[in-house]
Design an enzyme around this catalytic site. Structure first.
Site, PDB file in Angstrom:
ATOM      1  N   THR A  13       0.832  -1.215   0.000  1.00  0.00           N
ATOM      2  CA  THR A  13       0.000   0.000   0.000  1.00  0.00           C
ATOM      3  C   THR A  13       0.863   1.260   0.000  1.00  0.00           C
ATOM      4  O   THR A  13       0.743   2.119  -0.880  1.00  0.00           O
ATOM      5  CB  THR A  13      -0.916  -0.014   1.251  1.00  0.00           C
ATOM      6  OG1 THR A  13      -1.647  -1.236   1.233  1.00  0.00           O
ATOM      7  CG2 THR A  13      -1.878   1.153   1.249  1.00  0.00           C
ATOM      8  N   LYS A 105       6.972   2.082  12.311  1.00  0.00           N
ATOM      9  CA  LYS A 105       6.891   2.545  13.720  1.00  0.00           C
ATOM     10  C   LYS A 105       7.327   1.476  14.703  1.00  0.00           C
ATOM     11  O   LYS A 105       7.965   1.762  15.709  1.00  0.00           O
ATOM     12  CB  LYS A 105       5.464   3.006  14.033  1.00  0.00           C
ATOM     13  CG  LYS A 105       4.384   1.959  13.752  1.00  0.00           C
ATOM     14  CD  LYS A 105       3.457   2.373  12.638  1.00  0.00           C
ATOM     15  CE  LYS A 105       2.679   1.178  12.110  1.00  0.00           C
ATOM     16  NZ  LYS A 105       1.497   1.515  11.378  1.00  0.00           N
ATOM     17  N   GLU A 129       9.459  10.163   9.457  1.00  0.00           N
ATOM     18  CA  GLU A 129       8.245  10.989   9.583  1.00  0.00           C
ATOM     19  C   GLU A 129       6.964  10.155   9.418  1.00  0.00           C
ATOM     20  O   GLU A 129       5.968  10.363  10.126  1.00  0.00           O
ATOM     21  CB  GLU A 129       8.278  12.112   8.528  1.00  0.00           C
ATOM     22  CG  GLU A 129       7.094  13.036   8.546  1.00  0.00           C
ATOM     23  CD  GLU A 129       6.978  13.834   9.832  1.00  0.00           C
ATOM     24  OE1 GLU A 129       7.810  14.702  10.072  1.00  0.00           O
ATOM     25  OE2 GLU A 129       6.038  13.574  10.608  1.00  0.00           O
ATOM     26  N   VAL A 132       4.743   7.977  12.343  1.00  0.00           N
ATOM     27  CA  VAL A 132       3.750   8.462  13.312  1.00  0.00           C
ATOM     28  C   VAL A 132       2.710   9.323  12.607  1.00  0.00           C
ATOM     29  O   VAL A 132       3.044  10.302  11.942  1.00  0.00           O
ATOM     30  CB  VAL A 132       4.425   9.300  14.435  1.00  0.00           C
ATOM     31  CG1 VAL A 132       3.383   9.778  15.437  1.00  0.00           C
ATOM     32  CG2 VAL A 132       5.506   8.490  15.140  1.00  0.00           C
ATOM     33  N   GLY A 134       0.845   8.965   9.994  1.00  0.00           N
ATOM     34  CA  GLY A 134       0.800   8.988   8.525  1.00  0.00           C
ATOM     35  C   GLY A 134       1.242  10.304   7.906  1.00  0.00           C
ATOM     36  O   GLY A 134       2.405  10.683   8.006  1.00  0.00           O
ATOM     37  N   ILE A 136       0.541  13.419   8.630  1.00  0.00           N
ATOM     38  CA  ILE A 136       0.705  14.634   9.456  1.00  0.00           C
ATOM     39  C   ILE A 136       2.194  14.822   9.753  1.00  0.00           C
ATOM     40  O   ILE A 136       2.828  13.909  10.272  1.00  0.00           O
ATOM     41  CB  ILE A 136      -0.057  14.518  10.801  1.00  0.00           C
ATOM     42  CG1 ILE A 136      -1.514  14.109  10.596  1.00  0.00           C
ATOM     43  CG2 ILE A 136       0.049  15.809  11.589  1.00  0.00           C
ATOM     44  CD1 ILE A 136      -2.272  13.847  11.899  1.00  0.00           C
ATOM     45  N   ASP A 201      -0.080  -0.496  18.339  1.00  0.00           N
ATOM     46  CA  ASP A 201       0.325   0.423  17.266  1.00  0.00           C
ATOM     47  C   ASP A 201       0.433   1.857  17.822  1.00  0.00           C
ATOM     48  O   ASP A 201       1.412   2.566  17.562  1.00  0.00           O
ATOM     49  CB  ASP A 201      -0.707   0.357  16.130  1.00  0.00           C
ATOM     50  CG  ASP A 201      -0.416   1.330  15.018  1.00  0.00           C
ATOM     51  OD1 ASP A 201       0.528   1.084  14.251  1.00  0.00           O
ATOM     52  OD2 ASP A 201      -1.114   2.357  14.926  1.00  0.00           O
ATOM     53  N   LYS A 205       3.832   4.477  18.357  1.00  0.00           N
ATOM     54  CA  LYS A 205       3.904   5.877  17.916  1.00  0.00           C
ATOM     55  C   LYS A 205       4.134   6.814  19.104  1.00  0.00           C
ATOM     56  O   LYS A 205       4.890   7.783  19.013  1.00  0.00           O
ATOM     57  CB  LYS A 205       2.628   6.246  17.160  1.00  0.00           C
ATOM     58  CG  LYS A 205       2.458   5.430  15.866  1.00  0.00           C
ATOM     59  CD  LYS A 205       1.037   5.533  15.334  1.00  0.00           C
ATOM     60  CE  LYS A 205       0.838   4.718  14.059  1.00  0.00           C
ATOM     61  NZ  LYS A 205      -0.575   4.549  13.704  1.00  0.00           N
ATOM     62  N   GLY A 302      -3.098   5.268   5.094  1.00  0.00           N
ATOM     63  CA  GLY A 302      -3.494   5.323   3.680  1.00  0.00           C
ATOM     64  C   GLY A 302      -2.273   5.499   2.798  1.00  0.00           C
ATOM     65  O   GLY A 302      -1.242   6.029   3.227  1.00  0.00           O
TER      66      GLY A 302
HETATM   67  N1  HSE Z   1      -3.097   0.653  11.508  1.00  0.00           N
HETATM   68  C1  HSE Z   1      -2.675   2.020  11.565  1.00  0.00           C
HETATM   69  C2  HSE Z   1      -3.898   2.873  11.882  1.00  0.00           C
HETATM   70  C3  HSE Z   1      -2.065   2.416  10.242  1.00  0.00           C
HETATM   71  O1  HSE Z   1      -5.027   2.361  11.845  1.00  0.00           O
HETATM   72  O2  HSE Z   1      -3.730   4.028  12.216  1.00  0.00           O
HETATM   73  C4  HSE Z   1      -1.184   3.622  10.308  1.00  0.00           C
HETATM   74  O3  HSE Z   1      -0.092   3.475  11.173  1.00  0.00           O
END
Ligand code: HSE
Length: 437
Positions: A13, A105, A129, A132, A134, A136, A201, A205, A302
């Site tokens: 992706t 991450k 970058e 954390v 995505g 931003i 997750d 971060k 994304g």
């Molecule tokens: N699985 C993570 C989320 C993807 O849903 O934010 C981005 O790190």
């Protein structure tokens, strides 16, 4: 000037998104970087060429170790994810004198200290970058934009999947499992969705953000992590009636005794901007002593939003290729020999407010018993609600909001409340933060 040559590991992706955005915006990116940025080789086992138009013009290797050994490449982008072989590949790239850009991450949170030490020794940069929130640019903001400040605390919605689940539960009354399945279908969830819903997750971060904010080594193993799988629809409703929203927050706070590092469901006042960040969006609120509170909002996952952060790092690294290593921005914002040994506090030492819900027998004196236990523990009640018993029921739901107290005291009080004959089952406890400036 000669183009900078980049090797891309991973064509999933984010890898596919990075390839597409670099091609689409090549001219604009070169105008910023000062030279052309070319992906000249990639490595991927499984990928769909249809999602990466143009990939047929470059060599795609099966073996990522061959890519990091290619002497032609200046920068390696690691978008494989996971701990291994990502760690070995990144360390090998560093050993070969290459700069690295990664969105990983988990890798940075667990192995960042080792990776940064190796990079510093070799005089190369590891940029992260995209690891954390995505798209931003939160790393840039905390590491560079807020460099004048003593950062007091930060709080973030840093997992899009978890936020999507909580938003749908509140807005549409949907069930947890049903929403999770949709987040997986949309491609936001981690390969193992327990990483999203159990807060792992977000803890990855948060670990990274806290190190940048306070200048401490990465300490993922000390980050308290509690997921959202036990949040019930009724708590979402009661919180709303009391003027709060439940968000899955990562919170890092510097106190005189140490650093709080915690991921858990949290009630926050609905009037705060961050309380209104819904769906898969992410937001991070950072409080600096000079600037006050600042809020960063955007897509946290994304293909192209994450590619945006990956490519920004490639541009940064490209610009710094001719800079002396000691004049580059330090990996963790503070000079490596200036990192602090401020301890990370255990959860029992954290001070916060609470939402409590318990099921009580509908009989005289029960409320007095509960408030008596809280009063004896020095816990002050801020608001309280008692629901009428449902038809035919002999018990009621008691909901209380407390003032801030040390978690140790709250644990002891809850234990005592649960031993009361008039209280059925366990007390539900959700931490609560005001997040005011
Ligand atoms: N699985 C993570 C989320 C993807 O849903 O934010 C981005 O790190």
């Amino acid at each position: 000037m000669k183009p900078v040559k980049v090797g891309l590991m991973g064509l999933g992706t984010v890898g596919g998104g990075t390839f597409r955005v670099l091609l689409k915006n090549a001219r604009e990116i070169a105008r910023r970087a000062g030279r052309e940025i070319q992906i000249t080789q990639a490595a991927a086992r499984d990928y769909d060429p249809e999602t990466v138009p143009g990939i047929e013009n470059i060599e795609v290797l099966n073996d990522a170790f061959a890519l990091v050994d290619n002497p032609e490449l200046d920068i390696i982008i690691e978008l494989i994810g996971g701990y291994s072989p990502a760690r070995e590949l990144v360390l090998k790239a560093i050993e070969n004198g290459k700069h690295v850009v990664t969105a990983n991450k988990a890798l940075i949170a667990l192995h960042g200290n080792e990776i940064f030490a190796a990079a510093q020794k070799k005089g190369v940069t590891v940029a992260f970058e995209a690891a954390v929130a995505g798209g931003i640019p939160i790393i840039k903001a905390v590491r560079e934009g807020l460099a004048a400040n003593q950062i007091e605390w930060l709080a973030g919605i840093i997992n899009g999947t978890g936020n999507f689940i909580l938003s749908e539960m509140r807005d549409k009354g949907r069930d947890f499992e049903d929403v999770l399945a949709e987040a997986q279908a949309l491609g936001y969830a981690e390969a193992d969705p327990t990483f999203d819903v159990e807060g792992i997750d977000a803890a990855h971060k948060l670990t990274i953000l806290a190190s940048l904010a306070f200048g401490i080594p990465l300490q993922f193993e000390k980050t308290y992590t509690e997921g959202i799988s036990k949040i019930e629809q009724q708590d979402v409703i009661y919180a709303g009636e009391l003027g709060y929203r439940i968000k899955h927050l990562g919170i890092a706070r510097k106190t005189p005794k140490g650093v709080e590092l915690r991921v858990h469901p949290t009630l926050i006042p609905e009037r705060r901007l961050i309380a209104n960040v819904d769906g898969v969006m992410n937001a991070v609120l950072v409080k600096g002593d000079a600037v006050g509170p600042t809020l960063y909002y955007g897509a946290g996952a994304g293909a192209e939003p994450t590619a945006s952060a990956v490519i920004a790092d490639v541009v940064d690294v490209t610009r710094a290729l001719t800079t002396d290593p000691e004049n580059r921005v330090p990996h963790l914002a503070f000079q490596p020999d200036e990192l602090s040994d401020l301890p990370v506090l255990g959860m029992e030492d954290v001070v916060t407010a609470y939402y409590l819900r318990m099921n009580a027998a509908d009989q005289p004196g029960v409320l007095a018993q509960v408030t008596g236990i809280l009063g004896d523990a020095g816990i002050s009640i801020e608001a309280m609600q008692q629901r009428e018993p449902a038809a035919g029921e002999t018990s009621v739901s008691l909901i209380m909001l407390t003032h801030s107290v040390q978690e140790k005291q709250m644990n002891a009080a809850i234990q005592k409340i649960e031993t009361l004959d008039s209280i059925n089952g366990e007390v539900t406890r959700i931490r609560m933060e005001q997040l005011d400036g």
